[in-house]
Structure formats: structure tokens, C-alpha cells
Write a protein that holds these residues in place. Structure first.
Motif, PDB file in Angstrom:
ATOM      1  N   ILE A 196       0.844  -1.210   0.000  1.00  0.00           N
ATOM      2  CA  ILE A 196       0.000   0.000   0.000  1.00  0.00           C
ATOM      3  C   ILE A 196       0.871   1.250   0.000  1.00  0.00           C
ATOM      4  CG2 ILE A 196      -1.688   1.315   1.341  1.00  0.00           C
ATOM      5  CD1 ILE A 196      -2.779  -1.369   2.367  1.00  0.00           C
ATOM      6  N   ILE A 197       1.927   1.260   0.800  1.00  0.00           N
ATOM      7  CA  ILE A 197       2.833   2.415   0.866  1.00  0.00           C
ATOM      8  C   ILE A 197       3.494   2.656  -0.492  1.00  0.00           C
ATOM      9  CG2 ILE A 197       4.981   3.263   1.891  1.00  0.00           C
ATOM     10  CD1 ILE A 197       4.181   1.772   4.464  1.00  0.00           C
ATOM     11  N   VAL A 198       3.942   1.600  -1.145  1.00  0.00           N
ATOM     12  CA  VAL A 198       4.605   1.729  -2.450  1.00  0.00           C
ATOM     13  C   VAL A 198       3.641   2.298  -3.485  1.00  0.00           C
ATOM     14  CG1 VAL A 198       5.628   0.420  -4.351  1.00  0.00           C
ATOM     15  CG2 VAL A 198       6.305  -0.061  -1.988  1.00  0.00           C
ATOM     16  N   PHE A 199       2.389   1.829  -3.477  1.00  0.00           N
ATOM     17  CA  PHE A 199       1.380   2.369  -4.405  1.00  0.00           C
ATOM     18  C   PHE A 199       1.193   3.868  -4.208  1.00  0.00           C
ATOM     19  CE2 PHE A 199      -3.080   3.791  -4.454  1.00  0.00           C
ATOM     20  CZ  PHE A 199      -3.273   3.863  -5.830  1.00  0.00           C
ATOM     21  N   LEU A 200       1.071   4.315  -2.960  1.00  0.00           N
ATOM     22  CA  LEU A 200       0.844   5.733  -2.681  1.00  0.00           C
ATOM     23  C   LEU A 200       2.011   6.586  -3.165  1.00  0.00           C
ATOM     24  CD1 LEU A 200      -0.735   5.473   0.895  1.00  0.00           C
ATOM     25  CD2 LEU A 200      -1.907   6.012  -1.258  1.00  0.00           C
ATOM     26  N   MET A 201       3.233   6.094  -3.048  1.00  0.00           N
ATOM     27  CA  MET A 201       4.395   6.853  -3.506  1.00  0.00           C
ATOM     28  C   MET A 201       4.397   6.994  -5.028  1.00  0.00           C
ATOM     29  SD  MET A 201       7.604   5.809  -1.041  1.00  0.00           S
ATOM     30  CE  MET A 201       7.505   4.050  -1.357  1.00  0.00           C
ATOM     31  N   LYS A 202       4.112   5.918  -5.748  1.00  0.00           N
ATOM     32  CA  LYS A 202       4.098   5.981  -7.216  1.00  0.00           C
ATOM     33  C   LYS A 202       2.961   6.874  -7.710  1.00  0.00           C
ATOM     34  CE  LYS A 202       6.246   1.447  -7.845  1.00  0.00           C
ATOM     35  NZ  LYS A 202       6.089   0.053  -8.301  1.00  0.00           N
ATOM     36  N   TYR A 203       1.805   6.760  -7.079  1.00  0.00           N
ATOM     37  CA  TYR A 203       0.654   7.587  -7.452  1.00  0.00           C
ATOM     38  C   TYR A 203       0.971   9.070  -7.246  1.00  0.00           C
ATOM     39  CZ  TYR A 203      -3.908   9.847  -7.004  1.00  0.00           C
ATOM     40  OH  TYR A 203      -4.968  10.702  -7.140  1.00  0.00           O
ATOM     41  N   ALA A 204       1.511   9.418  -6.084  1.00  0.00           N
ATOM     42  CA  ALA A 204       1.780  10.822  -5.770  1.00  0.00           C
ATOM     43  C   ALA A 204       2.802  11.424  -6.735  1.00  0.00           C
ATOM     44  CB  ALA A 204       2.277  10.941  -4.327  1.00  0.00           C
ATOM     45  N   TYR A 205       3.840  10.677  -7.063  1.00  0.00           N
ATOM     46  CA  TYR A 205       4.868  11.214  -7.959  1.00  0.00           C
ATOM     47  C   TYR A 205       4.317  11.430  -9.366  1.00  0.00           C
ATOM     48  CZ  TYR A 205       9.249  11.854 -10.441  1.00  0.00           C
ATOM     49  OH  TYR A 205      10.254  12.375 -11.221  1.00  0.00           O
ATOM     50  N   ALA A 206       3.617  10.417  -9.902  1.00  0.00           N
ATOM     51  CA  ALA A 206       3.125  10.511 -11.281  1.00  0.00           C
ATOM     52  C   ALA A 206       2.108  11.639 -11.439  1.00  0.00           C
ATOM     53  CB  ALA A 206       2.514   9.175 -11.708  1.00  0.00           C
TER      54      ALA A 206
END
Length: 514
Positions: A196-206
Motif C-alpha cells: 500500500i505504501i509503495v502504491f501511494l508513492m508511485k501515485y503521488a509522484y506521477a
């Protein structure tokens, strides 16, 4: 930043990520095996393989999204780029929902009835299943955002996020050492939180960096991208589903035929070793893949084919460096890594080393076919041979052959698939068969086999485990270096030297600033 500079930056970041990933994964696996007994780890591997068999939808879509985003960027069509990204988000939401439904309907039945899991471990196995399904949902939802980062060649950011991902997983494994009960359940829950943490990081950056990632939900009616996108993805599903069935289905086949969880633990460890090598291979190819597809999108087909062939040569040679000493010293390496090595692990690991190395000889052809969008024929042949391999493995098991015979069949299959891909690439993408066998396949096969034989013979004279490993690493480096001088073209040698000089200048510039 220039194209060559970005490739260099991405390559350096991926190699650093590879180092972090390998160290973190090796330590995490050792800690998990110390915390969980052999049967508990075997249960985890079995459930993971069940979930992975349903992840083929996600894997096939990931390749399609990356291809179409890179192609649209190469052609300069922003409107098409935005539609591709939006379509991919909608489709991944549908895929996530479908995976939940499919695993809810069949996962419990497979775990409870088909797999030979001891009754005492069944409650924990069900919790592991739920956690893995929820974690897989967030992995699926992150695909369009990671694909956008790939297409824009911000691969160094992905490398940073992935490094953090594996460090968090190492932290999760370390937490198990302080627990006395319910370790399998806690391990699964914490891994889900990491995803879940990894998903949030990729979403926020993109979303913060790319215009096409900001959108409002609307109907796909009239979307001209959807049909072509779905067609490409559909054929990708065939190829990825067959690959997942071969790898993860192999674990289930071993469980059903031999009914020993310790064999599944050995297979899971060998898949981790294979995963390290595939990660290494992807680290080499990943910076080049979007560049090749952008060339095709811009109409430079011949340059795209040439660069794809270069990618095959480089990945084969660079993978030889770790594979030769690993193959020669596999029993010693596993003893140092795991302390207690499950039976059959050495044979499984050696077979996966060969499978990964052989696959590199045609990885460039796969990228070429992907870039031109003509993947149907290749994937149908691949699916056919994957199915034949599993059936042949089942037949051999029924005849009394040992578990590693399945992996021997996979090695032979990978050799056959090289000839299949060459034939398809000639018809679909105009790749020269003569040039491929003369400048890539022949020299790599003969030279690679010579490196293995020489290293095996000379390393046999050293009896101490650590000294033998060190000696085979140095000898392998020398042999692969000599082979590279013979295989690489003058242009490739000049390009590598140019990148090296540029790297030294960048490092010198940073030192002067400090």
C-alpha cells in the motif's frame, strides 16, 4: 538531459537498486526461514503461487501500457497519450475487481481442497491468501503510474521507490525475530502494508509530474484507443498467463505429485534466485526499452531493431558474470545463505540459472515485436510450448522421474523458443536471421559454453569453499571480458567507452564542486 545521459543515469540508479534489492532480499529470506519452519514457508510459497497465477492480467496490461505510452510520446501525440493513460486506469480498476472476485470464488477452494496443506496450518493459509489478494490489488492499481514513469524515462525514481520497498520488506522480516507466535499471519499483514505504501508513492509522484496522469472520470464511449489497446493487451494476456502457469503451476504440480511441502520450499528459494537474475536483466534492458519503442514510434525502425539486438548481447554478457560463479559454487552459496538448505534446492537453482541466461538471447527480439505491435504469433507459440512443458513434466513425474526433471524440460523449452522467436521476428519485423545467428546466437552459445567449461575445470582444483568462489568470480570476469572483446562490435565498444568517459567526467565535476 540528453538521451544518452538519461540512459546512463537510469542505468546507474537501477544498478544501485539492484544492489540494495539483492542484499535486502537475501537477508530477508534468511530471516524469514529462521523465523518460519520449513512447512510454514512451504505454505507461504504455495499460497503465493496461487495468487500469482491470477496476476497474469496485471502483468499483461503492464507491458501494454508501457508500450503505448512510450509509442505515443515518440510520435508526439499528447491527446492520444492522455487517452491511453486514462484507458489504462479504467482497465486496471476492472482488473483489480476481477482478481478479487476470481480469488474469492476459487482461492479458498484451491487452498482448502486441492493443495495438500496440513489442517493445523489451514487457518493461517486463509489469512495469507486474504492479505496477498489485497496487496495484489494495490500492485495492480500502481501499474499505470509506474508505466508513465517508465515512458517518461524517469526510471531512477522507480529504482528509488523499489529500493525502499525491499528495505521495508527486510524490516518486516526483522520484526519476525521478535515474535513468538502467529509469525506467518503477521508477516503477510505487514507485507500488505508495504505494498500500500509503495502504491501511494508511485501515485503521488506521477500525478504531480505528468499532465496525462491528471484526469476526470468519463465514459470510454468513442475512445479510439480502447479497441487497439485492448487487442494488444488481450494477446499479452495469452503470453503472460502461459508464463505464469508454467512457473507457478510448476509449484502446484510438484505439490500434487510429491505431496511434500519441503519441495515447494526448495522451489520457492530457486524462484527467488531466478528473480534476482531477472531483476538484473531488467535493470540492463529497462533503460533501453522505452527508447527502442520511441524510435519505432518516430519511424526509425532499423535503428530500433539494431538497438534491440545490442540489448540482447549486453544482457547475455552481463548476466554471465554472476551466473558462472553461482553455477559452479551453488552448494556453497546456498549453505552460506540459508544454513539449512532444503533438498532439491541446488538442482532447481542451477536449472533456473540456465533458463534465465538462455532467455536473454531472444529478449531483444521480444522488444522488437512489442514495439511494432505484432505479438500474436509469438505469444501463441510460447503459450503452446509452455503447456507442452507442463504436460511433459506431469508425464515424467508419473513415470517416476525426480522433481528436477520438470526444470530440465524448461531449459530445453527455452532453447526451442529462441528459434521460434527468430522465425517470427523475421516475418513480423524484418529481422535478419543470418545476422542474428552470425553475430549473436552463435558467438554467445559457443563462447558462453566455453566459459562454463573452463571455469568448472579450473575451479575444481580449489577445495576451500570461499577461495573457490573468489577464484571462480575472478576467472569468470576474465573469461567474460575476453568473450566481450570477441562478440561486441566496434560501435558498441566505442559507445561503452564514451559512456564511461562521460561518467568519469560527471564524477570529477561533482568532486570539484565539493
Amino acid at each position: 538531459m540528453s538521451a544518452a545521459g538519461r540512459v546512463l543515469l537510469n542505468s546507474m540508479a537501477l544498478y544501485a537498486n539492484m544492489g540494495v534489492t539483492m542484499v535486502a532480499s537475501l537477508l530477508a529470506t534468511r530471516l524469514v526461514l529462521q523465523a518460519l519452519d520449513g512447512e510454514e514457508y512451504g505454505v507461504y510459497v504455495l499460497v503465493a503461487n496461487v495468487v500469482a497465477m491470477f496476476s497474469f492480467l496485471n502483468l499483461s496490461m503492464a507491458a501494454a501500457v508501457q508500450r503505448y505510452l512510450s509509442f505515443s510520446l515518440g510520435s508526439g501525440d499528447f491527446r492520444n497519450l492522455k487517452e491511453v493513460f486514462y484507458t489504462s486506469v479504467i482497465l486496471h480498476l476492472v482488473i483489480a475487481a476481477s482478481v478479487v472476485v476470481l480469488l474469492s470464488a476459487s482461492g479458498y477452494w484451491l487452498v482448502g481442497s486441492v493443495l495438500k496443506i496440513p489442517p493445523a496450518l489451514l487457518p493461517d493459509a486463509y489469512v495469507v491468501l486474504v492479505c496477498m489478494v489485497l496487496g495484489l490489488v494495490f500492485v495492480i492499481l500502481s501499474v499505470p503510474y509506474e508505466a508513465a514513469m517508465n515512458a517518461h524515462e524517469d526510471i531512477y525514481v522507480i529504482a528509488g521507490i523499489n529500493s525502499l520497498d525491499f528495505l521495508l520488506k527486510l524490516l518486516v522480516a526483522a520484526v519476525l525475530m521478535f515474535l513468538e507466535s502467529n509469525m506467518l499471519v503477521v508477516y503477510s499483514l505487514l507485507l500488505m502494508v508495504v505494498q500500500i505504501i509503495v502504491f501511494l508513492m508511485k501515485y503521488a509522484y506521477a500525478v504531480s509530474r505528468y499532465r496525462e496522469c491528471s484526469f476526470r472520470f468519463h465514459s470510454l464511449r468513442g475512445n479510439t484507443v480502447f479497441r487497439e489497446f485492448a487487442g494488444f493487451s488481450g494477446w499479452n494476456i495469452v503470453g503472460v498467463a502461459s508464463a505464469v502457469a508454467r512457473n507457478q503451476g510448476g509449484a502446484i504440480l510438484l505439490n500434487v505429485c510429491f505431496q511434500k511441502l519441503i519441495i515447494n520450499a526448495a522451489y520457492g528459494i530457486s524462484q527467488q534466485v531466478n528473480g534476482f537474475l531477472l531483476f538484473f536483466s531488467n535493470s540492463i534492458v529497462r533503460p533501453l526499452r522505452p527508447h527502442i519503442i520511441k524510435m519505432e514510434g518516430a519511424g526509425h525502425h532499423d535503428k530500433a531493431v539494431s538497438l534491440a539486438i545490442v540489448a540482447s548481447r549486453l544482457t547475455f554478457l552481463l548476466l554471465l558474470l554472476p551466473i558462472i560463479p553461482l553455477y559452479v559454487n551453488m552448494p556453497y552459496v546456498l549453505d552460506v545463505w540459508l544454513e539449512e538448505v532444503p533438498p532439491y534446492t541446488v538442482g532447481f537453482c542451477k536449472a533456473f540459472l540456465l533458463v534465465t541466461l538462455i532467455n536473454q538471447l531472444s529478449i531483444g527480439l521480444q522488444i522488437v515485436l512489442e514495439s511494432v505491435g505484432r505479438i500474436r504469433r509469438q505469444l501463441l507459440w510460447v503459450a503452446f510450448f509452455h503447456a507442452v512443458t507442463l504436460l511433459l513434466g506431469l508425464l515424467l513425474f508419473r513415470m517416476g522421474f525426480p522433481p528436477q526433471s520438470l526444470l530440465h524440460c524448461v531449459v530445453v523449452e527455452e532453447v526451442v523458443l529462441i528459434f521460434v522467436r527468430v522465425s517470427v521476428a523475421r516475418k513480423e519485423a524484418g529481422v535478419s536471421v543470418k545476422e542474428y545467428f552470425q553475430h549473436l546466437f552463435g558467438p554467445c552459445i559457443v563462447g558462453g559454453a566455453a566459459c562454463f567449461v573452463i571455469c568448472e575445470m579450473m575451479s575444481g582444483m580449489v577445495h576451500d569453499g570461499f577461495l573457490k568462489l573468489f577464484f571462480s568470480m575472478i576467472l569468470g570476469l576474465i573469461l567474460v571480458g575476453l568473450l566481450s572483446l570477441f562478440i561486441l562490435s566496434r560501435w558498441e565498444k566505442e559507445k561503452i567507452q564514451s559512456l564511461w568517459e562521460r561518467l568519469k567526467m560527471r564524477l570529477a565535476g561533482r568532486h570539484n564542486l565539493q
